[in-house]
Design a protein around this motif. Structure first.
Motif, short mmCIF file in Angstrom:
data_model
loop_
_atom_site.label_atom_id
_atom_site.label_comp_id
_atom_site.label_asym_id
_atom_site.label_seq_id
_atom_site.Cartn_x
_atom_site.Cartn_y
_atom_site.Cartn_z
N THR A 143 0.84 -1.21 0.00
CA THR A 143 0.00 0.00 0.00
C THR A 143 0.87 1.25 0.00
O THR A 143 0.61 2.20 -0.75
N LEU A 144 1.90 1.27 0.82
CA LEU A 144 2.80 2.42 0.88
C LEU A 144 3.53 2.62 -0.45
O LEU A 144 3.71 3.75 -0.91
N ALA A 145 3.95 1.52 -1.07
CA ALA A 145 4.61 1.62 -2.37
C ALA A 145 3.66 2.21 -3.41
O ALA A 145 4.05 3.04 -4.25
N GLY A 146 2.40 1.81 -3.36
CA GLY A 146 1.40 2.37 -4.26
C GLY A 146 1.19 3.85 -4.03
O GLY A 146 1.09 4.64 -4.99
N LYS A 147 1.17 4.26 -2.76
CA LYS A 147 1.04 5.69 -2.45
C LYS A 147 2.25 6.45 -2.96
O LYS A 147 2.12 7.56 -3.48
N HIS A 148 3.43 5.87 -2.81
CA HIS A 148 4.64 6.54 -3.28
C HIS A 148 4.61 6.70 -4.80
O HIS A 148 5.05 7.71 -5.34
N ALA A 149 4.08 5.72 -5.48
CA ALA A 149 4.05 5.75 -6.95
C ALA A 149 3.13 6.85 -7.48
O ALA A 149 3.26 7.27 -8.63
N GLU A 150 2.23 7.36 -6.64
CA GLU A 150 1.29 8.40 -7.06
C GLU A 150 1.88 9.80 -6.94
O GLU A 150 1.16 10.79 -7.06
N ILE A 151 3.18 9.92 -6.74
CA ILE A 151 3.81 11.21 -6.49
C ILE A 151 3.61 12.18 -7.65
O ILE A 151 3.66 11.80 -8.82
N ASP A 152 3.35 13.42 -7.29
CA ASP A 152 3.28 14.53 -8.23
C ASP A 152 4.39 15.50 -7.83
O ASP A 152 4.25 16.23 -6.85
N TYR A 153 5.49 15.47 -8.56
CA TYR A 153 6.65 16.28 -8.18
C TYR A 153 6.38 17.78 -8.20
O TYR A 153 7.11 18.55 -7.60
N GLY A 154 5.31 18.20 -8.83
CA GLY A 154 4.94 19.61 -8.85
C GLY A 154 4.15 20.05 -7.63
O GLY A 154 3.91 21.24 -7.43
N ASP A 155 3.74 19.09 -6.80
CA ASP A 155 2.94 19.39 -5.61
C ASP A 155 3.75 19.06 -4.36
O ASP A 155 4.00 17.88 -4.08
N PRO A 156 4.17 20.08 -3.61
CA PRO A 156 4.99 19.83 -2.41
C PRO A 156 4.33 18.89 -1.40
O PRO A 156 5.01 18.10 -0.76
N ARG A 157 3.00 18.95 -1.28
CA ARG A 157 2.32 18.04 -0.35
C ARG A 157 2.40 16.60 -0.82
O ARG A 157 2.57 15.67 -0.03
N SER A 158 2.31 16.40 -2.13
CA SER A 158 2.43 15.06 -2.68
C SER A 158 3.84 14.52 -2.46
O SER A 158 4.01 13.35 -2.10
N VAL A 159 4.82 15.37 -2.65
CA VAL A 159 6.22 14.95 -2.42
C VAL A 159 6.41 14.59 -0.96
O VAL A 159 7.04 13.58 -0.63
N SER A 160 5.83 15.38 -0.06
CA SER A 160 5.95 15.11 1.37
C SER A 160 5.29 13.77 1.73
O SER A 160 5.87 12.96 2.45
N ARG A 161 4.09 13.53 1.21
CA ARG A 161 3.40 12.25 1.46
C ARG A 161 4.22 11.09 0.91
O ARG A 161 4.30 10.02 1.53
#
Length: 167
Positions: A62-80
């Motif tokens: 599940t964590l790997a799946g969440k990491h794969a959803e990263i949006d490098y343009g969104d600082p909150r996404s990078v933080s998550r």
């Protein structure tokens, strides 16, 4: 002193727990017997929850799946994404201290072709887990496969492989 007890700074000792911080109440704040019972329930909860390697593996996936959803343009996404990566590493470190059976079960993640967890697990198997050489070689093969191509990820994997082979 009463304010400190309410805030938890005196009555709770912070301890790391799977990449997060937990607060364990101290006996002087709640009575020795109550504190002992609380700690026993707390440890029993985490022991039964985390002893089941299937749950650990599902959490890792599940964590790997969440990491794969990263949006490098969104600082909150990078933080998550960074939090997910830190928690996956914490799980791998925990598994490394478990039974050989659990370690080898974790290593089966490297055989899940197409899974977001496969490449992460390959790195964690090589870097953190006490596994036989043939398992390390299978993990390296996963990383080498990810290193093929012209993507930024492939480039990063090639650099990682060069550094690993140089050791």
């Amino acid at each position: 002193a009463a304010d400190k007890r309410r805030s938890g700074s005196v009555c709770g000792a912070t301890v790391p727990l799977y990449g997060r911080t937990a607060v364990a109440p101290q006996p002087h704040c709640m009575g020795a017997l109550a504190a002992e019972a609380h700690v026993r329930r707390h440890h029993e909860h985490h022991r039964t929850r985390m002893e089941d390697i299937a749950i650990v593996l599902q959490t890792y996936r599940t964590l790997a799946g969440k990491h794969a959803e990263i949006d490098y343009g969104d600082p909150r996404s990078v933080s998550r994404s960074n939090v997910a990566a830190d928690r996956m590493r914490a799980i791998a470190n925990d598994v490394a201290r478990r039974t050989r059976s659990d370690v080898l079960e974790f290593a089966t993640l490297i055989d899940e072709s197409g899974s977001a967890a496969q490449l992460w697990a390959a790195h964690h198997v090589v870097e953190l887990l006490p596994v036989p050489d043939n398992v390390v070689q299978r993990a390296i093969a996963v990383i080498e496969n990810a290193a093929a191509g012209d993507t930024a990820r492939a480039f990063g994997e090639r650099i990682w492989l060069e550094e690993w082979h140089a050791k």
